[in-house]
Design an enzyme around this catalytic site. Sequence first.
Site, PDB file in Angstrom:
ATOM      1  N   GLU A  43       0.857  -1.212   0.116  1.00  3.55           N
ATOM      2  CA  GLU A  43       0.188  -0.194   0.041  1.00  3.55           C
ATOM      3  C   GLU A  43       0.938   1.244   0.095  1.00  3.55           C
ATOM      4  O   GLU A  43       1.914   1.349   0.714  1.00  3.55           O
ATOM      5  CB  GLU A  43      -1.122   0.157   1.087  1.00  3.55           C
ATOM      6  CG  GLU A  43      -1.924   1.298   1.481  1.00  3.55           C
ATOM      7  CD  GLU A  43      -2.448   1.174   2.724  1.00  3.55           C
ATOM      8  OE1 GLU A  43      -2.984   2.372   3.173  1.00  3.55           O
ATOM      9  OE2 GLU A  43      -3.063   0.181   3.178  1.00  3.55           O
ATOM     10  N   GLU A  58      -2.331  11.416   2.676  1.00  2.81           N
ATOM     11  CA  GLU A  58      -3.364  11.005   3.782  1.00  2.81           C
ATOM     12  C   GLU A  58      -3.352  11.829   5.137  1.00  2.81           C
ATOM     13  O   GLU A  58      -2.302  12.475   5.362  1.00  2.81           O
ATOM     14  CB  GLU A  58      -3.018   9.699   4.208  1.00  2.81           C
ATOM     15  CG  GLU A  58      -3.917   9.065   5.221  1.00  2.81           C
ATOM     16  CD  GLU A  58      -3.394   7.650   5.965  1.00  2.81           C
ATOM     17  OE1 GLU A  58      -4.165   6.871   6.296  1.00  2.81           O
ATOM     18  OE2 GLU A  58      -1.975   7.513   5.824  1.00  2.81           O
TER      19      GLU A  58
END
Length: 325
Positions: free
Chosen positions: A137, A142
């Site tokens: 990932e 974020e």
Amino acid sequence: MASFKAIIVILLTHLFNSVSSAYLLVHNYDHTNWYSSFNFKNEPDPTKGTVEYISLAEAQSTGLTRIINNQVYLGVDNTTNIPATSQSGRKSIWLTSKDTFRHGILIGDFAHVPGSVCGTWPGFWTIREQPNQPYAEIDILESFNDRTFAYSTLHTSTQCSFNAPPSSYSGILNEGFTDCTLDTPGCSAKGPEGSYGAGFNQNGGGVYALHWTNAFLRIYFWPRNAIPHDITVGYPSPERWGLPVANFDGYAPESACNIERSFPSEQTIYFDTTFCGAMAGGKGWSDWSGCKAKTGVNTCEEYVRTRPGDFDEAYWLVNSVKIYQ
């Protein structure tokens, strides 16, 4: 004569750009093809957030997604008051790209990202989709709650760690997190103020880029007024970009990661805005942010369910997402 000279200059410019950049545009997602290029997932949130992801049809009919001035709007429900004791979550959008990619440059151009709103946990990220391959990932952008900067983080199922020299990237090592394996918070760097949230939006948005080779994964951020010219004209040349915000360099002396082994598969592009969960809820609400004190609400879950109007700024406004290889 002047017009002839202008034509020569234009031709030479394009020739220089094509020679100086080895990367060619493979996919361009924007207002013309967005809805045919991404899947709208209406499945349970894997991060166990206080959210209900909805289908494309419902998102369009309720206005949670629409095209505004040739930009793609991706919002959340900001009108429904959900009982505090309910088990329901706030409606939102989770997208996965229909195309996948491996190696190259991924560029996201955003006019607006969710705006430092308590209770939110949005992300622009990629993940491997092949179930028989190692988990990998790449969190490009974020953040959570009232943060005004972004995090860039890797998560892997293989043993993998990065600790590039601080002089090789412009971000800050996040809490000493250099281990990417799944039983840790992941290897992570913090971006500068204004790389997320209210400051990002006040500056007119900006651009994030992932440069992925067999030797490194590097993540870059530029505010609107500092986007490199080669990106603007469509000939990205990473050698001109300066320092990345996050440098996951497999050959750095203190790193221990075989990138080809840890990231062997095609990656799928994700967008989502979830609520609460492991980042924005729990300690993220009470200890890692000012949200509990700021809102006067004890839990993230109660706040998300009962304060719909506070999520007016919890939306993405996307100019484009491009893949070069």
